[in-house]
Write a protein that holds these residues in place. Structure first.
Motif, PDB file in Angstrom:
ATOM      1  N   ILE A  12       1.476   3.262   6.559  1.00 27.48           N
ATOM      2  CA  ILE A  12       0.255   3.728   5.911  1.00 27.48           C
ATOM      3  C   ILE A  12      -0.300   4.890   6.731  1.00 27.48           C
ATOM      4  N   ALA A  58      -1.820   5.932   2.111  1.00 27.37           N
ATOM      5  CA  ALA A  58      -3.102   5.257   1.889  1.00 27.37           C
ATOM      6  C   ALA A  58      -3.853   4.998   3.189  1.00 27.37           C
ATOM      7  N   MET A  83       0.823  -1.199   0.000  1.00 32.21           N
ATOM      8  CA  MET A  83       0.000   0.000   0.000  1.00 32.21           C
ATOM      9  C   MET A  83       0.863   1.258   0.000  1.00 32.21           C
TER      10      MET A  83
END
Length: 325
Positions: A247, A222, A218
Motif C-alpha cells: 500500500i 491506497a 487494498m
C-alpha cells in the motif's frame, strides 16, 4: 460541597462554568492507581483517560461519568451501570476537527510532505523539489469511510463538496447516508477506496476489523487513515503491508498501545504519519468538549438527567440511589 473530579485539566471556560457547581479536582496523573486514589468521594467524574472498573466500587457519592468527547470506550459501561452511575458524553463537537485532520494527513502523504521537507532541509532546494514529480492530487479519487457517525459525515462533507471526491461508505446504519454516498460492504469498500478512513467506534465487532485479508485487498496506491481506535487495525498485518510496499502509506492517530513506544516499527516508515491521538484536539474543540462536559455535570448536579445519557437502563437504579426525580 460537590466534588467534580477530572482526569485531565479542562479548558478555562469549562473550569469557570464548574466553579459555581462544586470543587473541581484535577488528577495528578492518568494512571489507574492515581485515578482510584484521587477520585474517591467524587460526585462527578469527567473522563479523558481510561477508568478502571474498580473506580465504581463503593462509589457511594458518584452520580455520573461524563466523557470529555464522544467515544465511550474509556468508561467501563457495565461497571458504571451496575453501580447506578449515569454515563454521558459530548458527541459531535470535535467531528469537524477530526475531519480536517483526515484531509490534512491525506494531502501530506499524497504530496510527500515529510520527504520533501526533510530533503529540502538536509540536502537543498533541488532535492526537496524532486519529490513533486512523484506527488499526487487528492481530487478525482475515491474515499472510503468506515463509520458514518458525526465524524464520518463531516469527512464526507469536506471530501465531497470541498474536493469533489467520490465517497463510498460502510456503517452499521445506512438509513442516514447522504444521497451522494454509495453504501458498500466492507470487503467491497477496501477494494475500491484510494483513501480508506476508519472512524468507527471500538466494539467487539470492529476489533481487528482491518486484518491481513482486508489490508491485502487494498489497492497498491491506497492510503489507510485511522482516527477511530488502535485495535481496529491489525498492527502486524499493516506493518507487513508497509514493509512489502503493498500500500502507498498510512496516517495513524491511535494505537493499540498508547503512548506509542519510540522503538515501534511505525516510526521506521517515511510513508507513515504518526500523531499522538490528537486528531480531535484544537483549542476550539477543547473549549467545546470542556464546556459540553461541564454543562452535563451541572445538569446532573442540579437533579436533571444528562441530555446525552448513554445508559438509560440505569435511571431507575440511579433514582433509588439519590431519590432523584
Amino acid at each position: 460541597m460537590n466534588v467534580i473530579f477530572s482526569t485531565h485539566p479542562l479548558h478555562p471556560k469549562a473550569s469557570d462554568m464548574l466553579s459555581g457547581a462544586g470543587r473541581l479536582v484535577i488528577a495528578s496523573g492518568p494512571e489507574p492507581a492515581t485515578l482510584l486514589k484521587e477520585g474517591k468521594g467524587a460526585d462527578i467524574v469527567i473522563v479523558r483517560a481510561p477508568l478502571p472498573p474498580e473506580f465504581f466500587d463503593e462509589a457511594a457519592t458518584l452520580r455520573a461519568a461524563v466523557r470529555h468527547g464522544a467515544g465511550l470506550d474509556m468508561i467501563p459501561y457495565e461497571a458504571a451501570t451496575r453501580a447506578g452511575v449515569l454515563i454521558a458524553n459530548v458527541p459531535g463537537v470535535n467531528a469537524r476537527t477530526v475531519a480536517e485532520h483526515v484531509i490534512y494527513v491525506t494531502l501530506s502523504l499524497l504530496r510527500r510532505f515529510r520527504l520533501m521537507d526533510r530533503d529540502l532541509r538536509q540536502n537543498g532546494w533541488n532535492a526537496g523539489r524532486e519529490h513533486a514529480n512523484s506527488a499526487n492530487e487528492l481530487s478525482g479519487r475515491t474515499i472510503g469511510i468506515v463509520g458514518m457517525g458525526n465524524v464520518g459525515r463531516s469527512i464526507h462533507q469536506i471530501a465531497r463538496h470541498g474536493f469533489g471526491l467520490d465517497v463510498v461508505a460502510n456503517s452499521r446504519n445506512i438509513t442516514n447516508f447522504p444521497p451522494d454516498v454509495r453504501a458498500m460492504t466492507l470487503d467491497e469498500l477496501v477494494e475500491i477506496a484510494d483513501v480508506l478512513v476508519l472512524c468507527c467506534p471500538l466494539t467487539a465487532v470492529t476489533t481487528g476489523l482491518m486484518n491481513a485479508d482486508r489490508i491485502g485487498r487494498m489497492k497498491p496506491g491506497a492510503i489507510l487513515v485511522n482516527v477511530s481506535r488502535g485495535p481496529v487495525v491489525d498492527d502486524a498485518a499493516l506493518i507487513a503491508a508497509l514493509e512489502e510496499g503493498r500500500i502507498a502509506g498510512a496516517a495513524l492517530d491511535v494505537f493499540s498501545t498508547q503512548p506509542l513506544p519510540l522503538d515501534h516499527p511505525y516510526f521506521r516508515f517515511d510513508n507513515v504519519i504518526v500523531t499522538p491521538h490528537q486528531a480531535g484536539i484544537t483549542e476550539e474543540s477543547m473549549m467545546r468538549m470542556g464546556t459540553g462536559a461541564a454543562s452535563e455535570a451541572i445538569r446532573v448536579l442540579g437533579g436533571e438527567m444528562p441530555i446525552n445519557l448513554r445508559n438509560p437502563e440505569v435511571v431507575d437504579h440511579y433514582r433509588r440511589r439519590f431519590a432523584a426525580r
